[in-house]
Design a protein around this motif. Structure first.
Motif, PDB file in Angstrom:
ATOM      1  N   ARG A 102      10.560   5.118  -4.860  1.00 34.52           N
ATOM      2  CA  ARG A 102      10.161   3.908  -4.123  1.00 34.52           C
ATOM      3  C   ARG A 102       9.509   4.251  -2.793  1.00 34.52           C
ATOM      4  NH1 ARG A 102      15.486   1.099  -4.686  1.00 34.52           N
ATOM      5  NH2 ARG A 102      15.397   0.089  -6.689  1.00 34.52           N
ATOM      6  N   GLY A 103      10.127   5.157  -2.050  1.00 33.30           N
ATOM      7  CA  GLY A 103       9.590   5.514  -0.738  1.00 33.30           C
ATOM      8  C   GLY A 103       8.222   6.155  -0.838  1.00 33.30           C
ATOM      9  N   ASP A 104       8.045   7.047  -1.806  1.00 26.10           N
ATOM     10  CA  ASP A 104       6.759   7.703  -1.967  1.00 26.10           C
ATOM     11  C   ASP A 104       5.694   6.714  -2.420  1.00 26.10           C
ATOM     12  OD1 ASP A 104       5.442  10.357  -1.785  1.00 26.10           O
ATOM     13  OD2 ASP A 104       4.914   9.860  -3.856  1.00 26.10           O
ATOM     14  N   GLN A 105       6.074   5.773  -3.262  1.00 25.55           N
ATOM     15  CA  GLN A 105       5.120   4.751  -3.710  1.00 25.55           C
ATOM     16  C   GLN A 105       4.609   3.948  -2.531  1.00 25.55           C
ATOM     17  OE1 GLN A 105       7.298   2.450  -6.495  1.00 25.55           O
ATOM     18  NE2 GLN A 105       6.780   3.751  -8.207  1.00 25.55           N
ATOM     19  N   GLN A 106       5.491   3.604  -1.616  1.00 23.36           N
ATOM     20  CA  GLN A 106       5.062   2.826  -0.449  1.00 23.36           C
ATOM     21  C   GLN A 106       4.092   3.634   0.393  1.00 23.36           C
ATOM     22  OE1 GLN A 106       5.802  -0.481   0.073  1.00 23.36           O
ATOM     23  NE2 GLN A 106       4.138  -0.222   1.520  1.00 23.36           N
ATOM     24  N   GLY A 107       4.426   4.908   0.615  1.00 24.52           N
ATOM     25  CA  GLY A 107       3.537   5.770   1.389  1.00 24.52           C
ATOM     26  C   GLY A 107       2.190   5.957   0.712  1.00 24.52           C
ATOM     27  N   GLU A 108       2.203   6.160  -0.605  1.00 21.36           N
ATOM     28  CA  GLU A 108       0.949   6.334  -1.342  1.00 21.36           C
ATOM     29  C   GLU A 108       0.096   5.077  -1.306  1.00 21.36           C
ATOM     30  OE1 GLU A 108       0.823   8.060  -5.234  1.00 21.36           O
ATOM     31  OE2 GLU A 108       2.446   9.441  -4.768  1.00 21.36           O
ATOM     32  N   LEU A 153      -1.416   4.632   2.230  1.00 22.12           N
ATOM     33  CA  LEU A 153      -2.498   5.587   2.444  1.00 22.12           C
ATOM     34  C   LEU A 153      -3.736   5.205   1.624  1.00 22.12           C
ATOM     35  CD1 LEU A 153      -3.453   8.157   3.810  1.00 22.12           C
ATOM     36  CD2 LEU A 153      -2.436   9.452   1.914  1.00 22.12           C
ATOM     37  N   ALA A 154      -3.524   4.792   0.386  1.00 16.12           N
ATOM     38  CA  ALA A 154      -4.657   4.396  -0.461  1.00 16.12           C
ATOM     39  C   ALA A 154      -5.386   3.192   0.134  1.00 16.12           C
ATOM     40  CB  ALA A 154      -4.175   4.075  -1.873  1.00 16.12           C
ATOM     41  N   ARG A 155      -4.634   2.221   0.640  1.00 16.72           N
ATOM     42  CA  ARG A 155      -5.270   1.043   1.245  1.00 16.72           C
ATOM     43  C   ARG A 155      -6.076   1.430   2.494  1.00 16.72           C
ATOM     44  NH1 ARG A 155      -0.369  -1.176  -0.334  1.00 16.72           N
ATOM     45  NH2 ARG A 155      -0.612  -2.649  -2.031  1.00 16.72           N
ATOM     46  N   ARG A 156      -5.527   2.341   3.304  1.00 17.59           N
ATOM     47  CA  ARG A 156      -6.242   2.779   4.502  1.00 17.59           C
ATOM     48  C   ARG A 156      -7.467   3.622   4.146  1.00 17.59           C
ATOM     49  NH1 ARG A 156      -1.029   4.263   6.365  1.00 17.59           N
ATOM     50  NH2 ARG A 156      -1.673   6.442   6.392  1.00 17.59           N
ATOM     51  N   SER A 157      -7.412   4.351   3.033  1.00 14.74           N
ATOM     52  CA  SER A 157      -8.516   5.226   2.622  1.00 14.74           C
ATOM     53  C   SER A 157      -9.661   4.475   1.964  1.00 14.74           C
ATOM     54  CB  SER A 157      -8.009   6.284   1.641  1.00 14.74           C
ATOM     55  OG  SER A 157      -7.035   7.083   2.245  1.00 14.74           O
ATOM     56  N   ASP A 158      -9.394   3.269   1.504  1.00 15.18           N
ATOM     57  CA  ASP A 158     -10.408   2.540   0.737  1.00 15.18           C
ATOM     58  C   ASP A 158     -11.467   1.904   1.619  1.00 15.18           C
ATOM     59  OD1 ASP A 158     -11.636   1.614  -1.559  1.00 15.18           O
ATOM     60  OD2 ASP A 158     -10.453  -0.213  -1.632  1.00 15.18           O
ATOM     61  N   LEU A 202      -3.530   2.991  -6.383  1.00 17.93           N
ATOM     62  CA  LEU A 202      -2.842   1.694  -6.332  1.00 17.93           C
ATOM     63  C   LEU A 202      -2.431   1.228  -7.726  1.00 17.93           C
ATOM     64  CD1 LEU A 202      -4.968  -0.079  -3.589  1.00 17.93           C
ATOM     65  CD2 LEU A 202      -2.589   0.706  -3.397  1.00 17.93           C
ATOM     66  N   ARG A 203      -3.275   1.454  -8.733  1.00 20.92           N
ATOM     67  CA  ARG A 203      -2.897   1.094 -10.113  1.00 20.92           C
ATOM     68  C   ARG A 203      -1.691   1.922 -10.578  1.00 20.92           C
ATOM     69  NH1 ARG A 203      -8.543   1.388 -10.774  1.00 20.92           N
ATOM     70  NH2 ARG A 203      -8.338   3.394 -11.875  1.00 20.92           N
ATOM     71  N   GLU A 204      -1.696   3.202 -10.227  1.00 21.90           N
ATOM     72  CA  GLU A 204      -0.590   4.078 -10.605  1.00 21.90           C
ATOM     73  C   GLU A 204       0.708   3.647  -9.920  1.00 21.90           C
ATOM     74  OE1 GLU A 204       0.571   8.756 -10.048  1.00 21.90           O
ATOM     75  OE2 GLU A 204      -1.546   8.245 -10.276  1.00 21.90           O
ATOM     76  N   VAL A 205       0.637   3.306  -8.649  1.00 19.71           N
ATOM     77  CA  VAL A 205       1.819   2.851  -7.916  1.00 19.71           C
ATOM     78  C   VAL A 205       2.367   1.571  -8.538  1.00 19.71           C
ATOM     79  CG1 VAL A 205       2.583   1.857  -5.714  1.00 19.71           C
ATOM     80  CG2 VAL A 205       1.291   3.995  -5.730  1.00 19.71           C
ATOM     81  N   GLU A 206       1.513   0.636  -8.862  1.00 22.53           N
ATOM     82  CA  GLU A 206       1.967  -0.621  -9.481  1.00 22.53           C
ATOM     83  C   GLU A 206       2.613  -0.371 -10.833  1.00 22.53           C
ATOM     84  OE1 GLU A 206       2.404  -3.605  -8.147  1.00 22.53           O
ATOM     85  OE2 GLU A 206       1.759  -2.581  -6.326  1.00 22.53           O
ATOM     86  N   ALA A 207       2.062   0.550 -11.618  1.00 23.15           N
ATOM     87  CA  ALA A 207       2.650   0.880 -12.921  1.00 23.15           C
ATOM     88  C   ALA A 207       4.051   1.476 -12.741  1.00 23.15           C
ATOM     89  CB  ALA A 207       1.747   1.854 -13.679  1.00 23.15           C
ATOM     90  N   LYS A 208       4.208   2.366 -11.759  1.00 22.34           N
ATOM     91  CA  LYS A 208       5.522   2.960 -11.493  1.00 22.34           C
ATOM     92  C   LYS A 208       6.513   1.907 -11.015  1.00 22.34           C
ATOM     93  CE  LYS A 208       3.904   7.622 -10.402  1.00 22.34           C
ATOM     94  NZ  LYS A 208       3.718   8.616  -9.318  1.00 22.34           N
ATOM     95  N   ARG A 209       6.052   0.976 -10.204  1.00 20.68           N
ATOM     96  CA  ARG A 209       6.945  -0.093  -9.738  1.00 20.68           C
ATOM     97  C   ARG A 209       7.424  -0.957 -10.897  1.00 20.68           C
ATOM     98  NH1 ARG A 209       3.661  -1.675  -4.225  1.00 20.68           N
ATOM     99  NH2 ARG A 209       4.623  -0.053  -2.951  1.00 20.68           N
ATOM    100  N   ARG A 210       6.536  -1.238 -11.847  1.00 24.76           N
ATOM    101  CA  ARG A 210       6.950  -2.016 -13.021  1.00 24.76           C
ATOM    102  C   ARG A 210       7.980  -1.246 -13.846  1.00 24.76           C
ATOM    103  NH1 ARG A 210       1.394  -3.021 -13.018  1.00 24.76           N
ATOM    104  NH2 ARG A 210       1.060  -1.569 -14.752  1.00 24.76           N
ATOM    105  N   MET A 211       7.775   0.070 -13.967  1.00 23.78           N
ATOM    106  CA  MET A 211       8.741   0.889 -14.701  1.00 23.78           C
ATOM    107  C   MET A 211      10.097   0.881 -14.003  1.00 23.78           C
ATOM    108  SD  MET A 211       6.237   4.028 -15.802  1.00 23.78           S
ATOM    109  CE  MET A 211       7.542   5.101 -16.354  1.00 23.78           C
ATOM    110  N   LEU A 212      10.106   1.039 -12.682  1.00 25.06           N
ATOM    111  CA  LEU A 212      11.368   1.004 -11.932  1.00 25.06           C
ATOM    112  C   LEU A 212      12.059  -0.339 -12.069  1.00 25.06           C
ATOM    113  CD1 LEU A 212      10.531   2.849  -8.594  1.00 25.06           C
ATOM    114  CD2 LEU A 212      12.157   3.576 -10.350  1.00 25.06           C
TER     115      LEU A 212
END
Length: 145
Positions: free
Chosen positions: A29-35, A38-43, A84-94
């Motif tokens: 969870r913590g890494d997903q938030q950080g990722e 960072l992805a939003r700031r990089s876009d 961001l797509r990968e993070v959302e997929a992991k959140r759904r799995m969790l």
């Protein structure tokens, strides 16, 4: 992947302690938030997909050259939209793989053990352990003897 010895220790009720209440899930969870942050700031302006062309990565807003072609491709694959797509997929799995405690369960799990509400496997289930395995070096990852 988490090796079988670690998997067994993570499932040992005497060694679990607070594990059954989210320790394996916490670093993910913590890494997903950080990722995602960072992805939003990089876009930047949401220009589109990052691409690699030889030694150059096109970041939509500019290009950066001097990479080995393999590294350029690797960098391009960390495109913010993809992350961001990968993070959302992991959140759904969790969200699917949550603890179903044996205590107080009207439909007591087999063998009177905690299990995963999604697949009925022993808690933490293999899918959750595999999802957490890249974070084994994270300071919040459970350290068991």
């Amino acid at each position: 992947m988490v090796d079988d010895a670690v998997r067994c220790r993570l499932r040992d009720p005497e060694q679990q302690g607070e594990l059954a209440h989210g320790q394996v899930r916490s670093p993910v969870r913590g890494d997903q938030q950080g990722e995602s942050d960072l992805a939003r700031r990089s876009d930047g302006d949401g220009c589109g997909e990052w691409t690699a062309n030889g030694h150059t990565v096109d970041f939509c807003q500019g290009e950066l050259s001097g990479f080995h072609p393999t590294i350029a491709l690797h960098v391009a694959l960390r495109d913010p939209a993809r992350v961001l797509r990968e993070v959302e997929a992991k959140r759904r799995m969790l969200a699917r793989h949550v603890l179903s405690p044996a205590t107080g369960d009207p439909e007591l799990p087999w063998d009177n053990r905690d299990d995963c509400q999604y697949d009925g496997e022993t808690w933490p289930c293999d899918d959750l352990l595999d999802l957490a395995s890249p974070y084994a070096d994270h300071p919040d990852y459970p350290r068991l003897p």
